[in-house]
Design a protein around this motif. Structure first.
Motif, short mmCIF file in Angstrom:
data_model
loop_
_atom_site.label_atom_id
_atom_site.label_comp_id
_atom_site.label_asym_id
_atom_site.label_seq_id
_atom_site.Cartn_x
_atom_site.Cartn_y
_atom_site.Cartn_z
N UNK A 90 38.77 -2.27 37.45
CA UNK A 90 39.20 -0.97 37.16
C UNK A 90 38.25 0.16 36.92
N UNK A 91 37.15 -0.46 35.99
CA UNK A 91 36.32 0.52 35.49
C UNK A 91 35.58 1.43 36.40
N UNK A 92 35.18 1.19 37.69
CA UNK A 92 34.46 2.11 38.62
C UNK A 92 35.23 3.47 38.87
N UNK A 93 36.64 3.19 38.85
CA UNK A 93 37.50 4.34 39.42
C UNK A 93 37.09 5.60 38.58
N UNK A 94 36.79 5.74 37.34
CA UNK A 94 36.31 6.88 36.82
C UNK A 94 35.15 7.50 37.20
N UNK A 95 33.87 6.75 36.84
CA UNK A 95 32.66 7.18 37.18
C UNK A 95 32.01 7.49 38.70
N UNK A 96 32.80 6.34 39.32
CA UNK A 96 32.43 6.49 40.98
C UNK A 96 33.24 7.58 41.65
N UNK A 97 34.42 7.60 41.39
CA UNK A 97 35.46 8.83 41.59
C UNK A 97 34.57 10.13 41.25
N UNK A 98 34.07 10.19 39.99
CA UNK A 98 33.51 11.44 39.52
C UNK A 98 32.58 11.96 40.47
N UNK A 99 31.37 11.01 40.64
CA UNK A 99 30.59 11.21 41.46
C UNK A 99 30.85 11.48 42.72
N UNK A 100 31.82 11.01 43.46
CA UNK A 100 32.09 11.20 44.98
C UNK A 100 32.63 12.78 44.96
N UNK A 101 33.66 13.06 43.94
CA UNK A 101 34.24 14.39 43.98
C UNK A 101 33.40 15.53 43.54
#
Length: 406
Positions: A113-124
């Motif tokens: 579950x951990x990547x949902x925050x930092x990875x999503x933020x980088x993409x958006x």
């Protein structure tokens, strides 16, 4: 032939991150949803599911500590796919029905579950139009309560009809299918990845200091993260204990208590969209979040003090008002962290800020349970959470005014 500009890059980015945020939460909530059947079959006490949830949060924290270099090396979309794969492996381990594997499954689930925050933020952050940035982040974060609601709508009936292992199998199939579905977007959304970044960076001991280092990237981040901690503490307490409190202290049926809980979750989805849009219009997300915190603290206190003992319509209204405000801050917080961070360090800053925020989810339920045992009061720890959020929100407002006049 499609018209030029018909499909904007941010539409694909939002679609992918929203989908994987929903999938991540669906996987995390699948085990708690089937817990009554699972714990009974495995001979475990029902409350042991709390240990699973705590280890899940710990796994997410471990990724936020050590996983940010992996986002840069492999790309944020690939890490979202990897998270879905890890979550699927965790469900497979849990479905095996071996008690000693459950802690490992919980930890693995959290890491996934951990990547949902930092990875999503980088993409958006790389694709979202500035005028609608907070709203877009909030839409993505709406996938969290939506995933929880879907777990209840899908996993629970499947478990009742075919067994809890079958429900977990459905979660595995859904996660893997979604991970495959976003693969065509990888070339675009992972274009800035750095394949030469050394893997050893992810395992360096200096990563332990990364969260505090992230807070030094901008003067607003310490107080913004402190407020996120307070929001997480209140939201974690409300969502962890509302059903048990209503059943134990107010004699509500499990169905009625579950209905109010579902209303809070769905109101949180709406709140993330509406309040994200409002934050964009105000143009000052930090100040908006502080005012938001004061309103959330007041409405949550009203729900705790007047909701369960009042007429049914009042209880429903206050439960929804509490969920609308207390569970709708996440997207605004992540958008502001991404905005004030250096463009090449968005994932790192987001990981550090989210990790410190997650400490609220990790510690508040344990402190809540201890307070109930020590005092016998369920209302007191709820009100402590409301008070903490109100005090921190006032500090953020005061700090913002001082910064504006200095």
């Amino acid at each position: 032939m499609a018209k030029p500009g018909l499909f904007k890059p941010w539409v694909a980015a939002l679609s992918a991150t929203l989908l994987m945020q929903t999938v991540g939460t669906f996987l995390s909530q699948a085990v708690p949803v089937v817990a009554p059947l699972m714990t009974a079959e495995l001979g475990l006490p029902p409350e042991s599911i709390g240990n699973f949830s705590s280890l899940n949060t710990l796994g997410a924290i471990l990724f936020l500590l050590f996983g940010t270099p992996l986002v840069a090396r492999f790309g944020p979309l690939r890490m979202l796919q990897g998270g879905a794969l890890l979550g699927s492996l965790a469900l497979a381990a849990a479905a095996g029905g071996v008690v000693w594997l459950l802690p490992l499954a919980a930890l693995l689930m959290g890491v996934g579950y951990g990547p949902t925050g930092p990875a999503g933020s980088r993409i958006l952050q790389a694709t979202a139009p500035p005028r609608h940035r907070v709203l877009i982040f909030s839409i993505k974060q709406a996938g969290a309560p939506a995933g929880g609601a879907l777990a209840g709508f899908i996993a629970a009936p499947v478990a009742a009809l075919y067994g809890w292992q079958a429900a977990l199998l459905v979660g595995i199939v859904v996660a893997l299918a979604c991970a495959v579905a976003i693969q065509p977007m990888r070339a675009t959304l992972d274009a800035e990845r750095d394949p030469a970044r050394p893997l050893r960076e992810a395992f360096a001991l200096k990563r332990l200091g990364a969260p505090l280092a992230a807070l030094r990237m901008h003067p607003v981040l310490p107080r913004l993260t402190l407020q996120a901690f307070a929001f997480a503490a209140l939201q974690g307490s409300l969502f962890s204990f509302t059903v048990t409190w209503l059943v134990q202290e107010h004699g509500a049926s499990l169905t009625a208590a579950g209905g109010l809980f579902a209303a809070m979750q769905l109101a949180g989805v709406a709140g993330r969209l509406v309040l994200g849009w409002a934050a964009d219009r105000l143009g000052d997300a930090t100040r908006s979040l502080a005012v938001h915190g004061l309103v959330a603290a007041a409405l949550s206190a009203a729900w705790v003090l007047a909701g369960p003992g009042g007429p049914g319509w009042l209880g429903l209204l206050l439960a929804m008002a509490s969920g609308f405000t207390a569970a709708s801050w996440n997207g605004i917080f992540l958008a502001e962290v991404a905005r004030v961070s250096p463009p090449d360090r968005v994932a790192e800053a987001s990981s550090g800020a989210i990790l410190l925020c997650f400490l609220g989810y990790l510690t508040a339920p344990a402190a809540f349970a201890w307070t109930v045992s020590a005092t016998g009061s369920w209302v007191l720890p709820f009100l402590v959470g409301c008070g903490l959020l109100a005090v921190v929100s006032l500090l953020v407002l005061w700090g913002g005014r001082r910064g504006a006049t200095s």
